[in-house]
Design a protein around this motif. Structure first.
Motif, PDB file in Angstrom:
ATOM      1  N   PRO A  12       0.805  -1.224   0.000  1.00 38.04           N
ATOM      2  CA  PRO A  12       0.000   0.000   0.000  1.00 38.04           C
ATOM      3  C   PRO A  12       0.840   1.277   0.000  1.00 38.04           C
ATOM      4  O   PRO A  12       0.687   2.153   0.855  1.00 38.04           O
ATOM      5  N   LEU A  13       1.737   1.403  -0.954  1.00 38.47           N
ATOM      6  CA  LEU A  13       2.579   2.594  -1.093  1.00 38.47           C
ATOM      7  C   LEU A  13       2.423   3.160  -2.491  1.00 38.47           C
ATOM      8  O   LEU A  13       2.240   2.418  -3.455  1.00 38.47           O
ATOM      9  N   THR A  14       2.525   4.472  -2.584  1.00 37.68           N
ATOM     10  CA  THR A  14       2.496   5.156  -3.872  1.00 37.68           C
ATOM     11  C   THR A  14       3.441   6.342  -3.803  1.00 37.68           C
ATOM     12  O   THR A  14       3.831   6.757  -2.712  1.00 37.68           O
ATOM     13  N   ARG A  15       3.811   6.866  -4.952  1.00 32.60           N
ATOM     14  CA  ARG A  15       4.654   8.072  -4.973  1.00 32.60           C
ATOM     15  C   ARG A  15       3.762   9.301  -5.040  1.00 32.60           C
ATOM     16  O   ARG A  15       2.807   9.340  -5.803  1.00 32.60           O
ATOM     17  N   GLY A  19       7.631  12.810  -5.292  1.00 31.60           N
ATOM     18  CA  GLY A  19       8.427  11.606  -5.503  1.00 31.60           C
ATOM     19  C   GLY A  19       8.642  10.766  -4.260  1.00 31.60           C
ATOM     20  O   GLY A  19       9.349   9.767  -4.293  1.00 31.60           O
ATOM     21  N   ARG A  20       8.020  11.161  -3.145  1.00 33.40           N
ATOM     22  CA  ARG A  20       8.160  10.398  -1.904  1.00 33.40           C
ATOM     23  C   ARG A  20       7.222   9.214  -1.919  1.00 33.40           C
ATOM     24  O   ARG A  20       6.128   9.289  -2.463  1.00 33.40           O
ATOM     25  N   LEU A  21       7.622   8.126  -1.277  1.00 33.41           N
ATOM     26  CA  LEU A  21       6.724   6.996  -1.080  1.00 33.41           C
ATOM     27  C   LEU A  21       5.846   7.290   0.127  1.00 33.41           C
ATOM     28  O   LEU A  21       6.358   7.570   1.220  1.00 33.41           O
ATOM     29  N   VAL A  22       4.532   7.272  -0.086  1.00 30.56           N
ATOM     30  CA  VAL A  22       3.571   7.522   0.986  1.00 30.56           C
ATOM     31  C   VAL A  22       2.551   6.389   1.000  1.00 30.56           C
ATOM     32  O   VAL A  22       2.354   5.697   0.006  1.00 30.56           O
ATOM     33  N   VAL A  23       1.903   6.211   2.139  1.00 33.61           N
ATOM     34  CA  VAL A  23       0.862   5.199   2.263  1.00 33.61           C
ATOM     35  C   VAL A  23      -0.334   5.665   1.433  1.00 33.61           C
ATOM     36  O   VAL A  23      -0.760   6.817   1.530  1.00 33.61           O
ATOM     37  N   ILE A  24      -0.849   4.769   0.612  1.00 26.78           N
ATOM     38  CA  ILE A  24      -1.986   5.094  -0.257  1.00 26.78           C
ATOM     39  C   ILE A  24      -3.142   5.637   0.577  1.00 26.78           C
ATOM     40  O   ILE A  24      -3.485   5.081   1.619  1.00 26.78           O
ATOM     41  N   GLY A  25      -3.703   6.753   0.114  1.00 33.74           N
ATOM     42  CA  GLY A  25      -4.843   7.361   0.787  1.00 33.74           C
ATOM     43  C   GLY A  25      -4.478   8.238   1.964  1.00 33.74           C
ATOM     44  O   GLY A  25      -5.364   8.726   2.668  1.00 33.74           O
ATOM     45  N   THR A  26      -3.187   8.434   2.201  1.00 32.46           N
ATOM     46  CA  THR A  26      -2.724   9.283   3.310  1.00 32.46           C
ATOM     47  C   THR A  26      -1.586  10.164   2.801  1.00 32.46           C
ATOM     48  O   THR A  26      -1.166  10.054   1.658  1.00 32.46           O
ATOM     49  N   ARG A  27      -1.080  10.986   3.686  1.00 35.03           N
ATOM     50  CA  ARG A  27       0.126  11.752   3.371  1.00 35.03           C
ATOM     51  C   ARG A  27       1.302  11.275   4.232  1.00 35.03           C
ATOM     52  O   ARG A  27       2.302  11.958   4.357  1.00 35.03           O
ATOM     53  N   VAL A  28       1.164  10.113   4.834  1.00 35.42           N
ATOM     54  CA  VAL A  28       2.193   9.578   5.732  1.00 35.42           C
ATOM     55  C   VAL A  28       3.293   8.921   4.893  1.00 35.42           C
ATOM     56  O   VAL A  28       3.044   7.933   4.203  1.00 35.42           O
ATOM     57  N   PRO A  29       4.523   9.463   4.965  1.00 36.38           N
ATOM     58  CA  PRO A  29       5.613   8.892   4.169  1.00 36.38           C
ATOM     59  C   PRO A  29       6.205   7.631   4.790  1.00 36.38           C
ATOM     60  O   PRO A  29       6.168   7.432   6.007  1.00 36.38           O
ATOM     61  N   LEU A  30       6.755   6.803   3.923  1.00 37.05           N
ATOM     62  CA  LEU A  30       7.438   5.589   4.357  1.00 37.05           C
ATOM     63  C   LEU A  30       8.519   5.928   5.373  1.00 37.05           C
ATOM     64  O   LEU A  30       8.679   5.215   6.370  1.00 37.05           O
ATOM     65  N   PRO A  51      -3.360   7.288  12.833  1.00 33.91           N
ATOM     66  CA  PRO A  51      -4.579   6.486  12.682  1.00 33.91           C
ATOM     67  C   PRO A  51      -5.122   6.426  11.252  1.00 33.91           C
ATOM     68  O   PRO A  51      -5.950   5.567  10.960  1.00 33.91           O
ATOM     69  N   THR A  52      -4.632   7.302  10.366  1.00 29.21           N
ATOM     70  CA  THR A  52      -5.082   7.220   8.973  1.00 29.21           C
ATOM     71  C   THR A  52      -4.460   6.029   8.258  1.00 29.21           C
ATOM     72  O   THR A  52      -4.903   5.656   7.172  1.00 29.21           O
ATOM     73  N   VAL A  53      -3.433   5.437   8.864  1.00 28.11           N
ATOM     74  CA  VAL A  53      -2.790   4.249   8.290  1.00 28.11           C
ATOM     75  C   VAL A  53      -3.313   3.030   9.039  1.00 28.11           C
ATOM     76  O   VAL A  53      -3.146   2.921  10.256  1.00 28.11           O
ATOM     77  N   SER A  54      -3.956   2.134   8.314  1.00 30.57           N
ATOM     78  CA  SER A  54      -4.516   0.952   8.977  1.00 30.57           C
ATOM     79  C   SER A  54      -3.393   0.062   9.514  1.00 30.57           C
ATOM     80  O   SER A  54      -2.275   0.058   8.988  1.00 30.57           O
ATOM     81  N   LEU A  55      -3.715  -0.675  10.551  1.00 35.81           N
ATOM     82  CA  LEU A  55      -2.742  -1.581  11.146  1.00 35.81           C
ATOM     83  C   LEU A  55      -2.287  -2.620  10.119  1.00 35.81           C
ATOM     84  O   LEU A  55      -1.097  -2.943  10.033  1.00 35.81           O
ATOM     85  N   ILE A  61       3.513  -3.024   4.954  1.00 31.80           N
ATOM     86  CA  ILE A  61       4.661  -2.187   4.586  1.00 31.80           C
ATOM     87  C   ILE A  61       5.925  -2.712   5.250  1.00 31.80           C
ATOM     88  O   ILE A  61       6.987  -2.794   4.617  1.00 31.80           O
ATOM     89  N   PHE A  62       5.841  -3.088   6.518  1.00 35.69           N
ATOM     90  CA  PHE A  62       7.035  -3.605   7.194  1.00 35.69           C
ATOM     91  C   PHE A  62       7.455  -4.956   6.627  1.00 35.69           C
ATOM     92  O   PHE A  62       8.650  -5.256   6.561  1.00 35.69           O
ATOM     93  N   THR A  63       6.502  -5.757   6.207  1.00 35.82           N
ATOM     94  CA  THR A  63       6.844  -7.015   5.539  1.00 35.82           C
ATOM     95  C   THR A  63       7.609  -6.719   4.260  1.00 35.82           C
ATOM     96  O   THR A  63       8.640  -7.345   3.980  1.00 35.82           O
ATOM     97  N   TYR A  64       7.116  -5.760   3.494  1.00 36.19           N
ATOM     98  CA  TYR A  64       7.817  -5.359   2.268  1.00 36.19           C
ATOM     99  C   TYR A  64       9.230  -4.871   2.603  1.00 36.19           C
ATOM    100  O   TYR A  64      10.197  -5.239   1.921  1.00 36.19           O
TER     101      TYR A  64
END
Length: 109
Positions: A12-15, A19-30, A51-55, A61-64
């Protein structure tokens, strides 16, 4: 009984536009999630902080990150270089020398 086909879920990451990798649907960067994990925060504590990033997304993401450690480390190193260059540029344009003294000398300080 036939076994159900299990389809892998995408990471669940997008640029973002920068150009930063962020969690899809949020502005939280990797970078933020990895820094929190390296600080010793559990995925549950990270979810409480963001809390905008689901558990489930945090675990995915950590598995990746574990499975692609070299790629993630290279990405994070590049981001650190970008931040350092950006800071140097800002400090060249706006030298911080004496800034604290100037701020403390202001009448409203």
């Amino acid at each position: 009984m036939t076994a159900a086909a299990i389809e892998p879920e995408p990471v669940p990451l997008t640029r973002d536009a920068a150009g930063r990798l962020v969690v899809i649907g949020t502005r939280v960067p990797l970078d933020t999630l990895v820094a929190a994990f390296e600080r010793g925060d559990s995925p549950e504590a990270i979810h409480e902080s963001y809390p905008t990033v689901s558990l489930g997304d945090i675990y995915a993401i950590f598995t990746y990150c574990v499975r692609h450690r070299d790629d993630v480390n290279a990405y994070l190193a590049g981001r650190a270089e970008e931040r350092g260059a950006q800071r140097a540029e800002i400090e060249t344009r706006f030298p911080p020398d004496g800034l604290r003294a100037k701020l403390l000398a202001r009448p409203d300080a």
